[in-house]
Scaffold this motif. Structure first.
Motif, PDB file in Angstrom:
ATOM      1  N   GLU A  88     -10.779 -10.575  -3.307  1.00 35.73           N
ATOM      2  CA  GLU A  88     -11.039 -10.529  -4.750  1.00 35.73           C
ATOM      3  C   GLU A  88     -11.538  -9.172  -5.243  1.00 35.73           C
ATOM      4  OE1 GLU A  88     -15.129 -11.108  -3.201  1.00 35.73           O
ATOM      5  OE2 GLU A  88     -13.102 -11.647  -2.569  1.00 35.73           O
ATOM      6  N   ILE A  89     -11.973  -8.314  -4.326  1.00 36.96           N
ATOM      7  CA  ILE A  89     -12.407  -6.964  -4.730  1.00 36.96           C
ATOM      8  C   ILE A  89     -11.409  -5.909  -4.238  1.00 36.96           C
ATOM      9  CG2 ILE A  89     -14.851  -7.541  -4.946  1.00 36.96           C
ATOM     10  CD1 ILE A  89     -15.287  -6.371  -2.156  1.00 36.96           C
ATOM     11  N   ASN A  90     -10.180  -6.374  -3.989  1.00 32.14           N
ATOM     12  CA  ASN A  90      -9.077  -5.490  -3.595  1.00 32.14           C
ATOM     13  C   ASN A  90      -9.293  -4.804  -2.251  1.00 32.14           C
ATOM     14  OD1 ASN A  90      -7.171  -5.823  -5.730  1.00 32.14           O
ATOM     15  ND2 ASN A  90      -8.532  -4.649  -7.066  1.00 32.14           N
ATOM     16  N   GLN A  91     -10.071  -5.440  -1.380  1.00 37.10           N
ATOM     17  CA  GLN A  91     -10.234  -4.934  -0.016  1.00 37.10           C
ATOM     18  C   GLN A  91      -9.190  -5.593   0.893  1.00 37.10           C
ATOM     19  OE1 GLN A  91     -12.543  -2.552   1.169  1.00 37.10           O
ATOM     20  NE2 GLN A  91     -12.808  -2.206  -1.026  1.00 37.10           N
ATOM     21  N   LEU A  92      -8.527  -4.792   1.700  1.00 35.01           N
ATOM     22  CA  LEU A  92      -7.549  -5.326   2.649  1.00 35.01           C
ATOM     23  C   LEU A  92      -8.277  -6.093   3.744  1.00 35.01           C
ATOM     24  CD1 LEU A  92      -4.499  -5.252   3.560  1.00 35.01           C
ATOM     25  CD2 LEU A  92      -5.160  -3.307   5.010  1.00 35.01           C
ATOM     26  N   TRP A  93      -7.963  -7.385   3.910  1.00 33.19           N
ATOM     27  CA  TRP A  93      -8.646  -8.166   4.943  1.00 33.19           C
ATOM     28  C   TRP A  93      -7.697  -8.607   6.061  1.00 33.19           C
ATOM     29  CZ3 TRP A  93      -7.358 -13.259   5.981  1.00 33.19           C
ATOM     30  CH2 TRP A  93      -6.644 -13.954   4.999  1.00 33.19           C
ATOM     31  N   PHE A  94      -6.394  -8.460   5.843  1.00 31.23           N
ATOM     32  CA  PHE A  94      -5.442  -8.722   6.923  1.00 31.23           C
ATOM     33  C   PHE A  94      -4.174  -7.916   6.685  1.00 31.23           C
ATOM     34  CE2 PHE A  94      -1.598 -10.920   8.382  1.00 31.23           C
ATOM     35  CZ  PHE A  94      -1.824 -10.875   9.755  1.00 31.23           C
ATOM     36  N   GLU A  95      -3.614  -7.401   7.791  1.00 29.23           N
ATOM     37  CA  GLU A  95      -2.336  -6.710   7.726  1.00 29.23           C
ATOM     38  C   GLU A  95      -1.529  -7.066   8.970  1.00 29.23           C
ATOM     39  OE1 GLU A  95      -0.419  -2.212   7.105  1.00 29.23           O
ATOM     40  OE2 GLU A  95      -2.582  -2.468   7.476  1.00 29.23           O
ATOM     41  N   GLY A  96      -0.242  -7.280   8.794  1.00 29.92           N
ATOM     42  CA  GLY A  96       0.629  -7.594   9.920  1.00 29.92           C
ATOM     43  C   GLY A  96       2.036  -7.083   9.677  1.00 29.92           C
ATOM     44  N   ILE A  97       2.710  -6.734  10.757  1.00 35.86           N
ATOM     45  CA  ILE A  97       4.116  -6.329  10.688  1.00 35.86           C
ATOM     46  C   ILE A  97       4.892  -7.210  11.656  1.00 35.86           C
ATOM     47  CG2 ILE A  97       5.774  -4.459  11.061  1.00 35.86           C
ATOM     48  CD1 ILE A  97       3.568  -2.481  10.380  1.00 35.86           C
ATOM     49  N   PHE A  98       5.958  -7.818  11.149  1.00 27.41           N
ATOM     50  CA  PHE A  98       6.751  -8.768  11.917  1.00 27.41           C
ATOM     51  C   PHE A  98       8.212  -8.311  11.935  1.00 27.41           C
ATOM     52  CE2 PHE A  98       3.197 -10.781   9.862  1.00 27.41           C
ATOM     53  CZ  PHE A  98       2.653 -11.643  10.806  1.00 27.41           C
ATOM     54  N   GLN A  99       8.804  -8.337  13.125  1.00 26.70           N
ATOM     55  CA  GLN A  99      10.212  -7.970  13.258  1.00 26.70           C
ATOM     56  C   GLN A  99      11.090  -9.064  12.665  1.00 26.70           C
ATOM     57  OE1 GLN A  99      11.294  -4.956  14.692  1.00 26.70           O
ATOM     58  NE2 GLN A  99      13.230  -5.562  13.736  1.00 26.70           N
ATOM     59  N   VAL A 147      11.179  -6.579   3.999  1.00 30.00           N
ATOM     60  CA  VAL A 147      10.398  -6.878   2.798  1.00 30.00           C
ATOM     61  C   VAL A 147       8.947  -6.469   2.995  1.00 30.00           C
ATOM     62  CG1 VAL A 147      11.808  -8.757   1.885  1.00 30.00           C
ATOM     63  CG2 VAL A 147      10.055  -9.252   3.582  1.00 30.00           C
ATOM     64  N   PHE A 148       8.314  -6.185   1.872  1.00 28.12           N
ATOM     65  CA  PHE A 148       6.882  -5.933   1.844  1.00 28.12           C
ATOM     66  C   PHE A 148       6.239  -7.045   1.028  1.00 28.12           C
ATOM     67  CE2 PHE A 148       3.158  -4.271  -0.354  1.00 28.12           C
ATOM     68  CZ  PHE A 148       2.409  -3.778   0.711  1.00 28.12           C
ATOM     69  N   VAL A 149       5.195  -7.670   1.576  1.00 29.12           N
ATOM     70  CA  VAL A 149       4.532  -8.792   0.910  1.00 29.12           C
ATOM     71  C   VAL A 149       3.060  -8.463   0.701  1.00 29.12           C
ATOM     72  CG1 VAL A 149       3.855 -11.223   1.087  1.00 29.12           C
ATOM     73  CG2 VAL A 149       6.120 -10.508   1.856  1.00 29.12           C
ATOM     74  N   LYS A 150       2.596  -8.755  -0.493  1.00 25.39           N
ATOM     75  CA  LYS A 150       1.180  -8.568  -0.806  1.00 25.39           C
ATOM     76  C   LYS A 150       0.608  -9.880  -1.335  1.00 25.39           C
ATOM     77  CE  LYS A 150      -1.905  -6.289  -4.123  1.00 25.39           C
ATOM     78  NZ  LYS A 150      -1.994  -5.337  -5.267  1.00 25.39           N
TER      79      LYS A 150
END
Length: 310
Positions: A59-70, A108-111
């Motif tokens: 909610e404060i625009n902090q990245l809390w998870f990131e992943g890259i999937f083939q 694709v890029f997902v946010k």
């Protein structure tokens, strides 16, 4: 990473369970309310490689998870939290199994973006599942699966974004949209206990420790659920929820939240969802804000600030 224009945007409101709690699993009716704040999922295209690049923000625009999937295998190439990556991969694979063209080879890029703190218990998982279901055009209850062994009321509530009465019949959800606009809503507030419960653990405890629930209790909870939307006075509303708390307390063999933390508070203190954490519903009494603040509870939100009304 180069990104194209926004392709799709999906949004789901959060949820709170006012009545029913564990009893829904035994056939009782429960009343659930959508919250104003929810979670969005935005899909962008990119053309550098056949991967899904996923970023989740709080909610404060902090990245809390990131992943890259083939793609199309969805093998994990990179992650900041393995458990989250595995659960996300499972949701996406289930979607892909039911929609073969979903996440084929086009990168694709997902946010995702939460509008409430992750420890508020308003449905960070259910809103995500519902958004993925919208994106992939699959049944959200299918995605719920064994990873989230609850009643499914949360999916129902975030799916239609309306107050609902919810029940399970032969393990299938039955959803009845209702109007819930109590004339005394300006005297209702939500207090955050900052003691988030693991719903899966709570349900497992319930199933392990409760041998049987009488039909009388199930009927009583259902009766309370159906009376709540028609309450004309705060007194009537409080009496019904007090009765609901007593029945649940006796069934679980644990004291109510009011008995544990606020025994001298004159208004209602009603647990919402899994007992012991997240939010409770509070009815107004003079000096209320100061009373809870002195006990270390400072997140107090009005009904109109919390509950989504169409």
């Amino acid at each position: 990473m180069h990104r194209d224009r926004q392709k799709h945007f999906f949004y789901s409101h959060g949820k709170l369970l006012l009545t029913g709690e564990y009893f829904i699993l035994c056939g009782a009716d429960g009343l659930a309310l959508p919250t104003i704040k929810g979670q969005s999922l935005t899909i962008f295209g990119h053309n550098l490689s056949s991967v899904l690049h996923w970023k989740s923000y709080d909610e404060i625009n902090q990245l809390w998870f990131e992943g890259i999937f083939q793609l199309p295998s969805l093998d994990i190439c990179y992650e900041t939290n393995k458990n989250i990556a595995l659960k996300l991969r499972d949701l996406l694979l289930k979607s892909k199994k039911n929609q073969t063209n979903f996440l084929s080879k086009e990168g694709v890029f997902v946010k995702t973006k939460l509008e409430f703190p992750r420890n508020w218990g308003l449905g960070s998982s259910s809103t995500l599942i519902n958004n993925i279901a919208k994106w992939s055009k699959v049944d959200p209850y299918m995605l719920l699966g064994n990873h989230f062994p609850g009643s499914g009321y949360d999916i129902a509530c975030v799916s239609i974004s309306k107050p609902i009465i919810y029940k399970l019949c032969n393990y299938k959800p039955h959803i009845f949209p209702i109007k819930f606009n109590p004339p005394f809503k300006n005297q209702l507030f939500f207090l955050h206990l900052n003691k988030k419960q693991n719903t899966c653990d709570e349900i497992q405890y319930f199933r392990t420790n409760i041998s049987s629930i009488s039909n009388k209790n199930i009927e009583s909870i259902t009766s309370i659920t159906h009376k709540i939307p028609f309450c004309k006075t705060l007194k009537e509303f409080e009496e019904l929820l007090f009765k609901h708390e007593k029945i649940t307390s006796k069934m679980l063999n644990i004291p109510t939240i009011k008995e544990i933390y606020f025994p001298d508070y004159l208004g209602i203190v009603k647990s919402l969802g899994a007992w012991g954490g997240d939010f409770v519903l509070i009815s107004f009494r003079k000096g209320m804000k100061n009373y809870f603040s002195k006990k270390g509870f400072n997140t107090l939100i009005s009904f109109d600030e919390m509950i989504y009304e169409i």
